[in-house]
Write a protein that holds these residues in place. Structure first.
Motif, mmCIF file in Angstrom:
data_model
loop_
_atom_site.group_PDB
_atom_site.id
_atom_site.type_symbol
_atom_site.label_atom_id
_atom_site.label_comp_id
_atom_site.label_asym_id
_atom_site.label_seq_id
_atom_site.Cartn_x
_atom_site.Cartn_y
_atom_site.Cartn_z
ATOM 1 N N GLY A 84 43.892 43.218 46.292
ATOM 2 C CA GLY A 84 43.784 44.045 45.095
ATOM 3 C C GLY A 84 45.034 43.958 44.239
ATOM 4 O O GLY A 84 44.963 43.877 43.011
ATOM 5 N N VAL A 85 46.202 43.951 44.879
ATOM 6 C CA VAL A 85 47.461 43.792 44.153
ATOM 7 C C VAL A 85 47.484 42.445 43.441
ATOM 8 O O VAL A 85 47.776 42.348 42.245
ATOM 9 C CB VAL A 85 48.682 43.904 45.102
ATOM 10 C CG1 VAL A 85 49.947 43.427 44.417
ATOM 11 C CG2 VAL A 85 48.851 45.328 45.568
ATOM 12 N N GLY A 86 47.161 41.386 44.190
ATOM 13 C CA GLY A 86 47.212 40.044 43.612
ATOM 14 C C GLY A 86 46.306 39.891 42.400
ATOM 15 O O GLY A 86 46.729 39.406 41.344
ATOM 16 N N LEU A 87 45.058 40.330 42.535
ATOM 17 C CA LEU A 87 44.109 40.223 41.425
ATOM 18 C C LEU A 87 44.566 41.033 40.215
ATOM 19 O O LEU A 87 44.495 40.575 39.072
ATOM 20 C CB LEU A 87 42.725 40.702 41.869
ATOM 21 C CG LEU A 87 41.961 39.832 42.852
ATOM 22 C CD1 LEU A 87 40.708 40.553 43.332
ATOM 23 C CD2 LEU A 87 41.597 38.500 42.220
ATOM 24 N N ALA A 137 40.579 46.320 42.242
ATOM 25 C CA ALA A 137 41.254 45.648 41.123
ATOM 26 C C ALA A 137 40.529 45.918 39.811
ATOM 27 O O ALA A 137 41.155 46.195 38.787
ATOM 28 C CB ALA A 137 41.342 44.146 41.391
ATOM 29 N N LEU A 138 39.192 45.849 39.843
ATOM 30 C CA LEU A 138 38.413 46.107 38.625
ATOM 31 C C LEU A 138 38.655 47.531 38.116
ATOM 32 O O LEU A 138 38.848 47.755 36.922
ATOM 33 C CB LEU A 138 36.922 45.883 38.904
ATOM 34 C CG LEU A 138 35.980 46.152 37.734
ATOM 35 C CD1 LEU A 138 36.269 45.187 36.593
ATOM 36 C CD2 LEU A 138 34.532 46.009 38.186
ATOM 37 N N GLN A 139 38.679 48.480 39.039
ATOM 38 C CA GLN A 139 38.916 49.872 38.645
ATOM 39 C C GLN A 139 40.321 50.046 38.062
ATOM 40 O O GLN A 139 40.499 50.689 37.028
ATOM 41 C CB GLN A 139 38.741 50.785 39.857
ATOM 42 C CG GLN A 139 39.002 52.248 39.566
ATOM 43 C CD GLN A 139 38.616 53.121 40.743
ATOM 44 O OE1 GLN A 139 37.651 53.846 40.669
ATOM 45 N NE2 GLN A 139 39.366 53.042 41.813
ATOM 46 N N TYR A 140 41.325 49.469 38.718
ATOM 47 C CA TYR A 140 42.700 49.562 38.223
ATOM 48 C C TYR A 140 42.820 48.954 36.824
ATOM 49 O O TYR A 140 43.431 49.533 35.924
ATOM 50 C CB TYR A 140 43.661 48.828 39.158
ATOM 51 C CG TYR A 140 44.044 49.585 40.406
ATOM 52 C CD1 TYR A 140 43.952 50.966 40.491
ATOM 53 C CD2 TYR A 140 44.535 48.904 41.510
ATOM 54 C CE1 TYR A 140 44.329 51.642 41.640
ATOM 55 C CE2 TYR A 140 44.914 49.570 42.661
ATOM 56 C CZ TYR A 140 44.807 50.943 42.722
ATOM 57 O OH TYR A 140 45.185 51.594 43.860
ATOM 58 N N SER A 160 56.255 43.200 47.977
ATOM 59 C CA SER A 160 55.253 44.185 48.386
ATOM 60 C C SER A 160 54.106 43.565 49.173
ATOM 61 O O SER A 160 53.541 44.202 50.060
ATOM 62 C CB SER A 160 54.697 44.919 47.165
ATOM 63 O OG SER A 160 53.886 44.060 46.393
ATOM 64 N N VAL A 161 53.745 42.318 48.872
ATOM 65 C CA VAL A 161 52.579 41.708 49.534
ATOM 66 C C VAL A 161 52.806 41.542 51.040
ATOM 67 O O VAL A 161 52.020 42.050 51.852
ATOM 68 C CB VAL A 161 52.201 40.382 48.841
ATOM 69 C CG1 VAL A 161 51.126 39.652 49.620
ATOM 70 C CG2 VAL A 161 51.729 40.657 47.411
ATOM 71 N N PRO A 162 53.894 40.871 51.488
ATOM 72 C CA PRO A 162 54.102 40.802 52.946
ATOM 73 C C PRO A 162 54.419 42.164 53.557
ATOM 74 O O PRO A 162 54.065 42.419 54.715
ATOM 75 C CB PRO A 162 55.279 39.826 53.098
ATOM 76 C CG PRO A 162 55.932 39.780 51.773
ATOM 77 C CD PRO A 162 54.879 40.089 50.753
#
Length: 199
Positions: free
Chosen positions: A24-27, A79-82, A50-52
């Motif tokens: 979700g972060v990446g997208l 991701a879509l909602q964010y 933040s990812v790892p």
């Protein structure tokens, strides 16, 4: 939320949570950049860290991948909602969150109608369900306010550090023990939060 709940109901929390959070972060970050975010080098460092950190906080997930499809589908929805909430103009007030909640109810109504007998809850459980729903709505409101004041990428990453909170609560209230990987992940998440706040 449907796919997140389905993955969690299969006992794959150690996979579903980190996969949904990290993806979700990446997208969201990629979409934020495509939509015009100009992220600073310090913020990029926080995003990269933040990812790892998220993965390590959740202890990496080792159930053989059974929760990965549900986690990926959940992350696409998150991701879509964010991204959608971040596009809302500040003058729209809280209407974007209200519209999202109404849309969620409309999507879930057919399934609820089919399984209405299973939805009868004792009063205590019904109150708990309402409180959880209110908490989720409050979280979306706070995210909306943050996204209106920050870059999308920064707001999303800060919001996605949520897996660290249950670990901290488990440590403080339940006296759970952390693995070395989780300790490193929590430290990384803390550093990432500081970098994102500065960036």
């Amino acid at each position: 939320m449907h796919f997140l709940d389905r993955g969690l109901s299969h006992g794959a929390m150690s996979v579903v949570v980190p996969v949904s959070a990290v993806t979700g972060v990446g997208l969201s970050v990629v979409c934020g950049v495509l939509l015009g975010d100009r992220t600073t080098a310090v913020a990029w460092l926080g995003i990269a860290l933040s990812v790892p950190a998220l993965w390590m906080v959740c202890d990496g997930g080792t159930d053989g991948g059974g929760g990965v499809p549900d986690g990926l589908l959940a992350s696409a929805g998150v991701a879509l909602q964010y991204i959608a909430l971040a596009q809302a103009d500040a003058s729209s007030g809280l209407w974007p969150v209200a519209a999202g909640r109404v849309a969620a109810v409309l999507v879930l109504l057919p399934s609820a109608a089919r399984h209405h007998r299973r939805l009868r809850l004792p009063p205590v459980r019904a109150v708990q369900a309402v409180l959880v729903g209110a908490g989720a709505a409050l979280a979306l409101i706070l995210y909306l306010l943050a996204a209106q004041r920050q870059l999308l990428a920064v707001a999303v990453v800060l919001a996605s550090l949520y897996p660290a909170l249950p670990v901290i609560l488990g440590l403080a209230l339940l006296h759970e023990r952390l693995s070395p990987k989780q300790v490193v992940g929590l430290l990384g998440a803390g550093i990432a939060t500081v970098l994102l706040s500065l960036g």
